[in-house]
Scaffold this active site. Sequence first.
Site, PDB file in Angstrom:
ATOM      1  N   ARG A  15       0.817  -1.209   0.000  1.00 38.28           N
ATOM      2  CA  ARG A  15       0.000   0.000   0.000  1.00 38.28           C
ATOM      3  C   ARG A  15       0.855   1.265   0.000  1.00 38.28           C
ATOM      4  O   ARG A  15       0.482   2.275  -0.544  1.00 38.28           O
ATOM      5  CB  ARG A  15      -0.940  -0.043   1.208  1.00 38.28           C
ATOM      6  N   TYR A  16       2.012   1.186   0.684  1.00 34.52           N
ATOM      7  CA  TYR A  16       2.902   2.345   0.799  1.00 34.52           C
ATOM      8  C   TYR A  16       4.213   2.000   0.100  1.00 34.52           C
ATOM      9  O   TYR A  16       4.696   0.871   0.223  1.00 34.52           O
ATOM     10  CB  TYR A  16       3.173   2.671   2.274  1.00 34.52           C
ATOM     11  N   ARG A  35       7.118   0.272   2.269  1.00 33.99           N
ATOM     12  CA  ARG A  35       6.920  -0.876   3.146  1.00 33.99           C
ATOM     13  C   ARG A  35       5.791  -1.782   2.678  1.00 33.99           C
ATOM     14  O   ARG A  35       4.836  -1.310   2.065  1.00 33.99           O
ATOM     15  CB  ARG A  35       6.685  -0.450   4.598  1.00 33.99           C
ATOM     16  N   CYS A  41      -4.745 -16.733  15.222  1.00 38.28           N
ATOM     17  CA  CYS A  41      -4.295 -15.974  16.392  1.00 38.28           C
ATOM     18  C   CYS A  41      -4.542 -16.828  17.636  1.00 38.28           C
ATOM     19  O   CYS A  41      -5.502 -17.586  17.672  1.00 38.28           O
ATOM     20  CB  CYS A  41      -5.101 -14.687  16.553  1.00 38.28           C
ATOM     21  N   CYS A  95      -9.644 -10.987  18.726  1.00 37.69           N
ATOM     22  CA  CYS A  95     -10.150  -9.738  19.280  1.00 37.69           C
ATOM     23  C   CYS A  95     -11.432  -9.405  18.529  1.00 37.69           C
ATOM     24  O   CYS A  95     -11.439  -9.389  17.299  1.00 37.69           O
ATOM     25  CB  CYS A  95      -9.153  -8.614  19.066  1.00 37.69           C
ATOM     26  N   CYS A 123     -11.224  -6.911  15.669  1.00 37.59           N
ATOM     27  CA  CYS A 123     -10.226  -7.139  14.615  1.00 37.59           C
ATOM     28  C   CYS A 123     -10.658  -6.515  13.278  1.00 37.59           C
ATOM     29  O   CYS A 123     -11.741  -6.782  12.774  1.00 37.59           O
ATOM     30  CB  CYS A 123     -10.004  -8.634  14.410  1.00 37.59           C
ATOM     31  N   ARG A 171      -9.056  -6.954  10.416  1.00 34.31           N
ATOM     32  CA  ARG A 171      -8.709  -7.776   9.256  1.00 34.31           C
ATOM     33  C   ARG A 171      -9.540  -9.053   9.224  1.00 34.31           C
ATOM     34  O   ARG A 171      -9.092 -10.115   8.841  1.00 34.31           O
ATOM     35  CB  ARG A 171      -7.211  -8.074   9.233  1.00 34.31           C
ATOM     36  N   ASP A 221     -11.637   1.238  12.355  1.00 33.96           N
ATOM     37  CA  ASP A 221     -11.968   1.195  10.925  1.00 33.96           C
ATOM     38  C   ASP A 221     -13.443   0.828  10.740  1.00 33.96           C
ATOM     39  O   ASP A 221     -14.064   0.255  11.637  1.00 33.96           O
ATOM     40  CB  ASP A 221     -11.093   0.144  10.231  1.00 33.96           C
ATOM     41  N   ASP A 251      -7.084   5.000   9.448  1.00 31.07           N
ATOM     42  CA  ASP A 251      -6.752   4.352   8.186  1.00 31.07           C
ATOM     43  C   ASP A 251      -7.984   4.572   7.303  1.00 31.07           C
ATOM     44  O   ASP A 251      -9.050   4.017   7.556  1.00 31.07           O
ATOM     45  CB  ASP A 251      -6.485   2.854   8.429  1.00 31.07           C
ATOM     46  N   LYS A 257      -3.189   5.673   5.992  1.00 27.82           N
ATOM     47  CA  LYS A 257      -3.249   6.264   7.332  1.00 27.82           C
ATOM     48  C   LYS A 257      -2.971   7.763   7.283  1.00 27.82           C
ATOM     49  O   LYS A 257      -2.064   8.194   6.596  1.00 27.82           O
ATOM     50  CB  LYS A 257      -2.196   5.625   8.236  1.00 27.82           C
TER      51      LYS A 257
HETATM   52  C1  LIG Z   1      -0.190   0.396   8.603  1.00 29.36           C
HETATM   53  C2  LIG Z   1       0.364  -0.270   7.457  1.00 29.36           C
HETATM   54  C3  LIG Z   1       1.729  -0.205   7.166  1.00 29.36           C
HETATM   55  C4  LIG Z   1       2.712   0.520   8.057  1.00 29.36           C
HETATM   56  O1  LIG Z   1       2.445   1.874   8.150  1.00 29.36           O
HETATM   57  P1  LIG Z   1       3.342   2.786   9.104  1.00 29.36           P
HETATM   58  O2  LIG Z   1       2.632   4.100   9.105  1.00 29.36           O
HETATM   59  O3  LIG Z   1       4.710   2.824   8.531  1.00 29.36           O
HETATM   60  O4  LIG Z   1       3.345   2.143  10.455  1.00 29.36           O
HETATM   61  C5  LIG Z   1       2.177  -0.842   6.039  1.00 29.36           C
HETATM   62  N1  LIG Z   1       1.344  -1.495   5.211  1.00 29.36           N
HETATM   63  C6  LIG Z   1       0.021  -1.566   5.454  1.00 29.36           C
HETATM   64  C7  LIG Z   1      -0.857  -2.281   4.484  1.00 29.36           C
HETATM   65  C8  LIG Z   1      -0.509  -0.970   6.586  1.00 29.36           C
HETATM   66  O5  LIG Z   1      -1.819  -1.062   6.837  1.00 29.36           O
HETATM   67  S1  SF4 Z   2      -6.426  -7.774  16.144  1.00 26.89           S
HETATM   68 FE1  SF4 Z   2      -7.020  -9.439  14.744  1.00 26.89          FE
HETATM   69  S2  SF4 Z   2      -5.107 -10.189  13.874  1.00 26.89           S
HETATM   70 FE2  SF4 Z   2      -4.574  -8.976  15.696  1.00 26.89          FE
HETATM   71  S3  SF4 Z   2      -4.441 -10.472  17.370  1.00 26.89           S
HETATM   72 FE3  SF4 Z   2      -6.527  -9.648  17.387  1.00 26.89          FE
HETATM   73  S4  SF4 Z   2      -7.698 -11.074  16.111  1.00 26.89           S
HETATM   74 FE4  SF4 Z   2      -5.546 -11.444  15.675  1.00 26.89          FE
END
Ligand SMILES: *Cc1c(COP(=O)(O)O)cnc(C)c1O
Ligand code: SF4
Length: 358
Positions: free
Chosen positions: A93-94, A97, A106, A110, A113, A115, A276, A313, A320
């Site tokens: 995405r960035y 990174r 996990c 949570c 969560c 994702r 989110d 985000d 973000k």
């Molecule tokens: C949050 C995130 C990152 C890291 O972002 P930083 O602002 O550098 O902490 C990298 N990739 C994805 C997909 C993210 O959601």
């Molecule tokens: S936030 Fe989601 S991915 Fe992270 S530990 Fe909790 S359940 Fe697992």
Amino acid sequence: MNEKLQGRTITSMAQLSEHLELSDEEKAFQEEKKYLPVAIPSYFFSLINPDDPLDPLRRQVVPTVHEQIEETLEDMDPLEEVEYSVNDRLIHRYTSRVAFLVTDICPMYCRHCFRRRFTGTFQGPATREQIESAASYIQQHPKITEILLTGGDMMTLSDTRIDEMISIFRSACPHLVIRLCTRTPASYPARITNNLISMLKKHTTAPFYVMTQFNHPRELTEQAKEAIAKFVNAGIPAMNQTVLLRGVNDDVDTLESLCNALVFARVKPYYLFQGDLVSGTAHFRVPLQKGMELEQELRKRLSGLAMPVYAIDLPQGGGKVPLSKKYVEETNGCGLWTFTTVEGDKRTYADPETTGQR
Ligand SMILES: *Cc1c(COP(=O)(O)O)cnc(C)c1O
Ligand code: SF4
């Protein structure tokens, strides 16, 4: 705690009801219609006050019927991570990174969560081919300087598998900074063993950072602090990402003591995330206005070291951005700026052009 539970994980509502008197909103949760599995390690369960149905630790792990209400603007993948995916495990995405989805499993799920399109879907750990293909993608994109090993929780893999995965990434890209994103120091600190740390210490070509998730000061137990200390003593700096959660940590005293306790445990509070727009999490979201007021009050109380960046985000893969009350406004368009101080006073600051210092 019930002796029978020692060292085990609660994985169903039926099992949970043997150990905890469920509230009406918890009883109304329909397990067969769930988005996310239930998993509460006995360690984390033992931190819950069973007499308080609104216990902030309980709310994070015991599902309620609210999780099954989907709001109109919610989505299973509001950040459009799928859109930014290079393959089914690598998100780019960035520019600098990437995030690699090590596993969807996990030790503890949570309820907030974000994702959940992926987490707990029982796809399991990434295959060797998926790891190698991610490593070669990174090799071909030299602007990538960091990888986030995330999921799911990467610490559900054995030390051997983590070692193999890191070896692949490090041999393809020796200077890649690796972020170990894990909630195990909070959810299951016994996982952080000396063996794990000595394995990590073998990989010396670039730094590791451990990225934890502590949401409430009561999660910072002696065991949790020992787990953190193992990383930090091994030269792995620790950073924390807190999710702002209604009924868990949405008051300034709780966040203040969490951030200070983190610093004391040698963890830098890194982000405080606005929730989110993920399906079934509306009951956890704090209104933005309140979030920004909390941020402002924290900025008054906390040292720079203890102050996280409050961030959102953005939907549709917007990425973000930091969130704060507006401190700066340009007033006259000629480089004379007006600011509001943290205490609410006004100050002006002039750019060089207007003061003739060029
Ligand atoms: C949050 C995130 C990152 C890291 O972002 P930083 O602002 O550098 O902490 C990298 N990739 C994805 C997909 C993210 O959601
Ligand atoms: S936030 Fe989601 S991915 Fe992270 S530990 Fe909790 S359940 Fe697992």
